[in-house]
Every structure is written in C-alpha cells, then in structure tokens.
Write a protein that holds these residues in place. Structure first.
Motif, PDB file in Angstrom:
ATOM      1  N   ALA B  55      45.303   4.727  29.272  1.00  0.00           N
ATOM      2  CA  ALA B  55      46.732   4.920  28.884  1.00  0.00           C
ATOM      3  C   ALA B  55      47.329   3.526  28.520  1.00  0.00           C
ATOM      4  O   ALA B  55      47.898   3.090  27.412  1.00  0.00           O
ATOM      5  N   ALA B  56      46.692   2.702  29.515  1.00  0.00           N
ATOM      6  CA  ALA B  56      47.436   1.050  29.373  1.00  0.00           C
ATOM      7  C   ALA B  56      46.980   0.624  27.995  1.00  0.00           C
ATOM      8  O   ALA B  56      47.841   0.004  27.120  1.00  0.00           O
ATOM      9  N   ILE B  57      45.694   0.738  27.640  1.00  0.00           N
ATOM     10  CA  ILE B  57      45.103   0.144  26.434  1.00  0.00           C
ATOM     11  C   ILE B  57      45.691   1.021  25.121  1.00  0.00           C
ATOM     12  O   ILE B  57      46.278   0.353  24.183  1.00  0.00           O
ATOM     13  N   LEU B  58      45.749   2.182  24.894  1.00  0.00           N
ATOM     14  CA  LEU B  58      46.268   2.825  24.102  1.00  0.00           C
ATOM     15  C   LEU B  58      47.718   2.810  23.631  1.00  0.00           C
ATOM     16  O   LEU B  58      47.876   2.892  22.592  1.00  0.00           O
ATOM     17  N   LEU B  59      48.451   2.798  24.816  1.00  0.00           N
ATOM     18  CA  LEU B  59      49.890   2.800  24.574  1.00  0.00           C
ATOM     19  C   LEU B  59      50.544   1.395  24.563  1.00  0.00           C
ATOM     20  O   LEU B  59      51.733   1.262  24.158  1.00  0.00           O
ATOM     21  N   ARG B  60      49.723   0.328  24.464  1.00  0.00           N
ATOM     22  CA  ARG B  60      50.189  -0.957  24.266  1.00  0.00           C
ATOM     23  C   ARG B  60      50.721  -1.015  22.873  1.00  0.00           C
ATOM     24  O   ARG B  60      50.228  -0.669  21.957  1.00  0.00           O
ATOM     25  N   PRO B  61      51.807  -1.759  22.743  1.00  0.00           N
ATOM     26  CA  PRO B  61      52.562  -1.563  21.361  1.00  0.00           C
ATOM     27  C   PRO B  61      51.553  -2.494  20.516  1.00  0.00           C
ATOM     28  O   PRO B  61      51.549  -2.110  19.504  1.00  0.00           O
TER      29      PRO B  61
END
Lengths: 373, 538
Positions: B55-61
């Motif tokens: 999630a952290a990687i994919l949702l990073r702006p």
C-alpha cells in the motif's frame, strides 16, 4: 528470390553451429582493450589463452577451473587496463562483468549461492556495505586492510577502499568567481542560488553524500538542507557528467558532483573550459571523500587468486595508474596524486565513518518523502 | 484443453474453426510458460513484501504521478509516431518519390540509436545552452532556448527514435496489399486520395495498431532517454527502488503496475483491431502496385522526408561526430572495435533468427486459431517487452542461476533474454503479414494434397516472407543496441558496441562513446540492405 532465402538460411545455420561451438569457450571472445585489436575470435586462437609456462604453472595451482571472475560496478574504460596489467603479471585469467554499481550488487543477490563471481568491485562504500550486510562478503586479510587508512575501509574488514573521490561543487567561471562561493555546502540553501543549481538525486555518489550528511549532522539538518536546496528549484540531472556539461554550457551556475568529471571533460576537450571545481575551505561535509572498493564474495571459488587481485589493486603500479589515468585519489602505496588534482592532504576532510554510508534505505526514504526522488 | 472447450464443433471452415494441431498447441503452451518467467519472478518478489509495504509504495503520490506520466507519454508518442510513419511509409513504397530506397534506409536508421544515446544527443543539441543555441546565438543573439527537459523533450526523443517501428510495419502491409483492391476502388470512381483514406487506411489499420503498440510499450518501458530528459516516468521510479536500496520487492511491485498498464494497452489494441478480415478472397495474383505520381506534391514530400531525417538521423550523427572530432583533436586514445562489432553482429543475428522462429508458431496460433489459449499466449508474449530491461534481466538472472546453471551466462541464455524482451516486435509484423493472407489459399493447397508442413513451407511462408523478413530486421536492429540483458546475461567477457557506448558515456568519455556509436549505425545500415532486397516487389 528463392536463392536469397536459401543463402540466408544457410548463413544462419552456420552461425548457429558456431554459436554451439563457442558457448563452451565464450571466454576466448574476451575483449579487453588491447586484445580488441585481434579481431576475429573464431579465426585465431586467443593469445591470452596461452600464458608463459611459468605463470601457467602458478595459476593452475591457484585457479583450478575457469578464471577469476570479477563483477565490476566500475566501467571498463576506468578499470579495464588495470585488470589487464594484473593478468599479465600474475598469469591468472580474469573474466569481468561490467555494470552499474548497484545493479551489479543486485545481480549478486539474485544469483545467491550460485554466483560465479569471486570479487565485487563497487563504485561506492554504500553498495559494498549493503552487500556486506547481506552476508555476502568475507573478511579480508589484515595486511590488505591495513594498506589503506582506517577511514577508507570496512571496520569489520569486509571490504577495502582502492581509490578515493572528493565531492566538489563545479561552477561556471564566467558567472562566478571563487569569492562568490560559500564557506559551507549548507549555505547553498540561500535564496541567491535559486534556479542556478544542478544536482543528480538518483546518482549513487549524491545519495552517499546525503547519507553522510544524515550521519554527521543528524536527520533534521539533512532534511532542512534538502528542503532548502529544493526551495531553490535546482535542475535535476541524471548523472554527474550531465551536470558538468550543463555548468560548462552555462545552463546552470553550479552543481554537486565528484571531482574527476570536470578533469575528464577538460582532457577530452583539450584544456580550456569555463568551469572549475570548488573545495570548501574548512572540514565541511561538502568535502566528503568516498571510495571505490573491493570485497571478496562468500561464494568465491578462487579465494587465493582473489586475494592476489586485491593486493594488486593496492600495489604501487595500480595506484599510480588510477592517480594518473582516472584522476582519482590513490589510497595506498604512498602514490602521489596527479598534478592537476588537488592533493588529498590539502582538502580539509570531514570526520565520517564510511561504514555508515550503507544506510541508504534511510536516505531513500527521506528523498522519497521530500518528493526529490 | 481449454482451447477445445471453447472451440465450436468442427464445421465447414476447418482452417479457422478447428482447434490448432496438437503440436502447435504444445509449442504455444511451452513458449508461453517460458515467456511468463519475468512475470512469475515479479509475483514471487512482490509476494515477499507485506501488504502495508504494498500500500505504501502504490499509494505514494510520486508513484501515481509517475504512472500518469508514463501513460501520458506513451499515448502522445504513439500518436506523433503514427503521424510521421504512415506518410513516410506510403511515400517510400507507393510513390515516385526520387531516391525512394535511399529515403527508406535513412528513415528507418534512427531505430539504431540506443535510447540513452538519443537522450544525450537531444540534450546536447537542443538543451537551453546546447549546440542549436550556440548557432542561434551567433546568428540572432539568442542567449537561451526554452527548456527541453520534461514532457516535450521526452516526447520529441521517443518520437524521433521509435517512429521507424510503425514505418516498417506499415510498409510491409502496404506491400502485402492486393493492388486489385485499389484498382477496383479507382475504377469505381474514387480519386487517389479517396481510395487511400477509404480503402488503404482501413486496410492498414492492423499494421498501424501493431506498430503503435510497439511504440507505446517501448516508451512505457524505456529508462535511458526518459531519465536523461528528466521526465519522471515509472521506470525511473523502479530503478530508484532497485539501485538506491537494492529493494527488489518494491521494484517488483512497481514493475507489476507497469505490467498491468501493458495488459490494458493490449486489451485496447485487441478491441481496436478486432473482428475484421484483412485479406482479399479473390484470385490474389500479386502484381506490381502502380506508383502514384507525386507531381506538384513532390517538393512537399521531399521536404517532409528531409525534415524527419534531419532531426532523427542527421542531428544525432552530427553530435556524435562533434564528440569524436573534439576528442581526437584533444588526443583521446581510440580503442579498436573489431571484436565488439563482431560480437554485436553475431548476437543480433542469432537473436533475429531465434525470435523470428519463436514468433512464427505464436503468430499462427493467434491469427489462424483464435481461442482463449491463443489469446493468452499472444498477450504473455508482450509482457517482457513492456517491462524495463533491467527487470527482465534480473528475473532471468534469478531463474538462470538457480534452475538453468549450465546455461547461465551463455549465449543461449542471452539469446533467450533477447527473445523475451523483443518478441513482440517480430510478432506484430508476422501477425499482420498472416492477417493479409487468406486462409483459403492454404485450404486450397491442402485440398490439392499438400500436408500441413508443405502448406507452411510452400505456401504460407513464401507468401508472408515480406513480413517475416521485416520482423527479423527489426529484431536485429533492436538487439544491436540492447543494453541491460547484454550487460547482465552475456557470457563473461562478451562485450558489444552497445555496452562499450554505455561504458564510456556513463563515465563522461563522450569521444570514446561516439566511435562505437558511429560503427553501430554504419553496420546497421548495411543490415537493412538484405531486407530491401527481400521485400522488393517483383
């Protein structure tokens, strides 16, 4: 028409046959710079394949099967000649794979226990540290480690620095004079540098610098500096060469790079360029000295030859080559720096443990968080 | 097999409705499995990451921005390359353009510049204080050009060095068209222009789409040029994960994102080219196409060709020569390039042969036996092409070192890597060649007593040879400049022109990089000649 197709088919079949024959001894197509002159690997046996009998006896004992395998994160242009010198002197057959420093390290990790590599030769202390952290490097003999200053080697003894490079600020001498340059790299956050700076945040040397900044001045200071530089809207380049080119052309006034890129461009363009390297007058973190270094892999099959190679890199001959040909800082054998390079002793260098440069993760997190990467 | 379940019972039109021969199906499945290795690797690596990392990687702006940037650039490049390639293909194939063949070679040659060289060239020629500005300053006193960096520069670079993909694809299709179709159109009262837009263009659609697909996926996966032009696309973010922290899990997640984009592009492509027959059913006697007389348009046509060649070929060559001469004057030592050249030609030749051989059965499955199986195989073939080269290389390193140790770092492995990376270039071209070939011709041969292999060897392949030759040429040219797989998977000590160019330019030795780059262009130009001979109209 049909004739053409058939000829093409025959030709390809011949190629295939040659391919099968060659894949067993692909090493004979080795293209170290001087061998390159002997064009056709199929037509004539490789002269390197038959070293003089004495040397062969020696290398057989050490080598067993196959040659010493080096994974080099440094380019052939820089280290190819040194490897050739080593081959000639030792009679040991050396095979090299060249690539980017980090990608070579990633390759070793992917290969796992089946890695054919004996030696990893990396461009910066961070990547060496990362491999050591994964348990892939063995402890080197003390005499090798001690041929360089303690600050240029791994504290656990898993890698040793071969050559050094200084971080500098390259500036356009038509736009700026040395008097315009600040006393510390921290001062480049001043708004007067807005739109005039260049940096390469994806570059390993730059990231190593940020890691050093975090290690020496703390996370907050590093963050403030990065934010300050970013507020000055620096131009983003993909590597050091591009920054130097941009400074020379006047696209930007100053950029953060390693010391030798300007020197190489000067040689290539015949001397006169409107650019100079700037070193800070005090032991500023901006004067960071990073190293290119080597380590021997835990899976190395040619331990003894590998040690011999590391010893050679630290010898006077190799160190002299690096000093004169690649404009780097020699770290061993008391070899002096090239005449056009500011000697290491004249640079007020910051106290920093290069072993700490392996914390790239933290740097990456910070750069990502600030939107720099 | 799934294919059987989906196929309707054997009916009146055996060649289209029956399932593929068992051997073909088997070959398809095996090839698909091999081609899916990079995808499998990515899934395994990504699975090592926890859901929170994911999630952290994919949702990073930044990830979202980079994804958008990649998609935007790919779409725009596809459009601009089509606008250049279709007229260029038509002019060099169907008109009385003076020196047509020469123009064709010159127009295809930009394909041979490695994308990182293209990036360097565009920056040093067109940068705010580049060579162009230098001339403009002497002539008009212009101090600074507008920024080339970012989207405009990336679009320009990708366009200049990828439009030949569409050009070659469209040219092959133009030559494969039955002239009778256009003649009928003309005899029914359409003008030359009307017949081009209402008949020829729709018939060319599969070739345009196939070329556009190559361009779009090449752009999506390119790292070199795009990063030199400071455009923040997804491959650059992937490389950051890989190189800055050796974070292979994070890189895998982002690569999967790119794979999904590739899949969407493929679905889009399938929709746009779906369910049309592109072959003519008549007697199909191939004759020479009549040449369109350009007349007063000749000047405009020549200007068009010269402009494209000027930007895409002359400009890079001029910059390379400038670097070379500057270096030679300063006394830079030049190294011999013989064995590098031999290695480049050799590896590229093998890659062209192997890739074309792999493309043939897959193209057959896809074109002649549409089914779930053939769709899956056809899509999987594109996966390696839509991923950055370094990701494919790492996947094959991982599998090769563990499960194919005797083959690891041999030429076999290297050629396999080329196949995985570039198969779609051959596939698209062979597919459109087969699409233009009526299956009824094959049926007729079969009814006259030919076995399946005889039909293939005596009817299908000879009739599709233009497409097959173009496919081999494409693979050859693309492999000549290939970098990541060559660096990481070649036999130890095996170096090529492309690796030398990279080795020198990445360290700032531009003069030493210019020499091999020029040799690369020279030999690639010669490799185009057999193709022109093979595709000469009788």
């Amino acid at each position: 028409m049909r004739y053409i197709i058939r000829t093409a088919l025959l030709l390809t079949l011949m190629l295939l046959a040659v391919a099968c024959g060659q894949s067993q001894n692909a090493s004979t197509s080795d293209d170290s710079p001087t061998v390159a002159a002997e064009a056709d690997p199929e037509a004539q046996p490789d002269p390197e394949a038959q070293p003089d009998p004495e040397a062969e006896g020696a290398s057989d004992e050490i080598m067993g099967e196959g040659g010493l395998v080096i994974y080099s994160g440094r380019s052939e242009t820089l280290v190819g000649p040194v490897i050739e010198m080593f081959e000639e002197e030792s009679g040991i057959d050396v095979q090299v794979r060249y690539g980017e420093t980090a990608e070579m390290a990633a390759t070793i990790l992917e290969e796992g226990q089946n890695s054919p590599a004996d030696i990893y030769y990396g461009q910066d202390a961070g990547a060496l540290g990362a491999l050591a952290n994964e348990g892939r490097l063995t402890v080197l003999p003390t005499d090798l480690l001690e041929s360089v200053e303690a600050r240029f080697r791994s504290q656990e003894g898993e890698w040793v620095g071969v050559t050094g490079r200084a971080r500098v600020v390259v500036y356009n001498t038509e736009a700026l004079s040395e008097a315009d340059m600040p006393a510390s790299i921290l001062d480049f956050t001043d708004p007067r540098w807005a739109g005039k700076l260049g940096w390469a945040p994806t570059n390993g040397s730059f990231q190593a610098f940020v890691t050093a900044l975090r290690a020496s001045l703390g996370e907050e200071a590093a963050r403030e500096w990065l934010e300050g530089i970013q507020a000055n809207q620096p131009k983003v380049y993909s590597n050091n060469s591009a920054i130097v080119d941009a400074v020379v052309s006047g696209e930007i006034e100053a950029g953060f790079v390693n010391h030798y890129y300007l020197l190489r461009l000067l040689k290539e363009s015949g001397g006169e360029l409107p650019a100079a390297n700037y070193y800070f007058p005090t032991a500023d973190i901006g004067n960071l000295i990073n190293v290119a270094g080597v380590g021997i892999l835990d899976t190395a099959r040619h331990q003894e030859a590998a040690e011999q190679f590391v010893r050679f890199l630290l010898s006077e001959e190799a160190q002299r080559y690096f000093a004169n040909e690649t404009d780097e800082y020699p770290l061993a054998a008391a070899v002096p720096t090239a005449s056009d390079v500011v000697p290491l002793a004249d640079i007020p260098t910051p106290e920093i443990d290069l072993n700490k440069l392996q914390d790239l993760d933290g740097t990456l997190e910070l750069l990502l968080e600030l939107g720099i990467l | 097999m799934i294919g059987d379940l989906l196929n309707p019972p054997r009916g009146a039109r055996p060649s289209q409705q029956a399932g593929p021969p068992r051997s073909l199906r088997l070959i398809g499945v095996v090839l698909a499995a091999l081609l899916a290795l990079p995808l499998l690797y990515l899934l395994l690596r990504a699975a090592e990451m926890g859901p929170s990392d994911l999630a952290a990687i994919l949702l990073r702006p930044r990830t979202v921005d980079a994804l958008w940037n990649s998609v935007r650039l790919a779409a725009a490049t596809t459009l601009t390359t089509t606008l250049i390639a279709v007229p260029a293909a038509w002019l060099t194939t169907r008109t009385d353009l003076p020196a047509r063949r020469l123009w064709l070679i010159l127009l295809v040659l930009p394909l041979v510049f490695p994308s990182f060289v293209g990036g360097y060239v565009v920056v040093s020629a067109l940068g705010p204080r580049g060579m162009m500005q230098g001339w403009l300053e002497t002539l008009f006193g212009i101090q600074r050009l507008p920024e080339i960096y970012g989207f405009p520069g990336a679009l320009l670079t990708m366009t200049l060095f990828t439009y030949p993909y569409t050009l070659l694809s469209v040219r092959a299709a133009l030559q494969g068209l039955d002239p009778a179709l256009e003649e009928s159109a003309r005899s029914l009262g359409l003008t030359a222009w009307q017949s081009f837009f209402r008949l020829t263009m729709p018939l060319l659609r599969p070739a345009i789409v196939a070329g556009g697909l190559l361009v779009a996926l090449y752009t999506l996966s390119d790292f070199g040029a795009v990063s030199l032009l400071q455009y923040d696309a997804l491959p650059r973010v992937i490389l950051v994960q890989l190189t800055a922290s050796l974070n292979r899990g994070g890189a895998a997640i982002l690569s999967l994102l790119l794979a999904i984009v590739t899949l969407i592009v493929l679905i889009f492509e399938a929709r746009s080219a779906a369910r049309t027959r592109y072959y003519s059913v008549g007697s199909g006697a191939k004759r020479r196409h009549s040449r369109v007389a350009l007349g007063k348009w000749r000047g405009i046509a020549l200007t068009f060709c010269a402009t494209v060649v000027g930007w895409a070929l002359v400009m890079p060559l001029a910059v390379l020569l400038f670097w070379l001469i500057r270096g030679l004057r300063a006394g830079e030592p030049m190294r011999a390039l013989w064995s590098l050249t031999a290695n480049s030609l050799y590896a590229s030749g093998l890659a062209a042969l192997a890739t074309t051989l792999v493309a043939l059965p897959i193209a057959f499955l896809v074109v002649r036996y549409p089914s779930l199986l053939s769709r899956v195989v056809g899509r999987v073939a594109y996966m390696g092409y839509g991923l950055p080269g370094i990701v494919v290389a790492l996947a094959l390193i991982s599998f090769g070192a563990t499960y194919a140790t005797p083959l690891y770092q041999t030429l076999v492995m290297l050629v396999f890597a080329y196949v995985v990376r570039f198969l779609p270039q051959a596939l698209g071209t062979v597919e459109s060649a087969l699409q233009q070939l009526s299956p009824r011709v094959e049926d007729a041969a079969r009814s006259l007593g030919y076995g399946p292999l005889q039909v293939l060897g005596r009817v299908t392949l000879p009739l599709a040879r233009n497409g097959i030759a173009s496919a081999a040429a494409l693979i050859f040219l693309t492999t000549m400049k290939e970098l990541p797989a060559t660096l990481f998977l070649s036999p130890l000590g095996f170096r090529t022109l492309a690796t030398r160019i990279w080795d020198t330019t990445s360290e700032g030795f531009f003069a030493q990089g210019a020499a091999p780059a020029l040799v690369l262009v020279f030999f690639s130009a010669f490799s185009l000649l057999p193709i022109l001979v093979a595709t000469r109209e009788r």
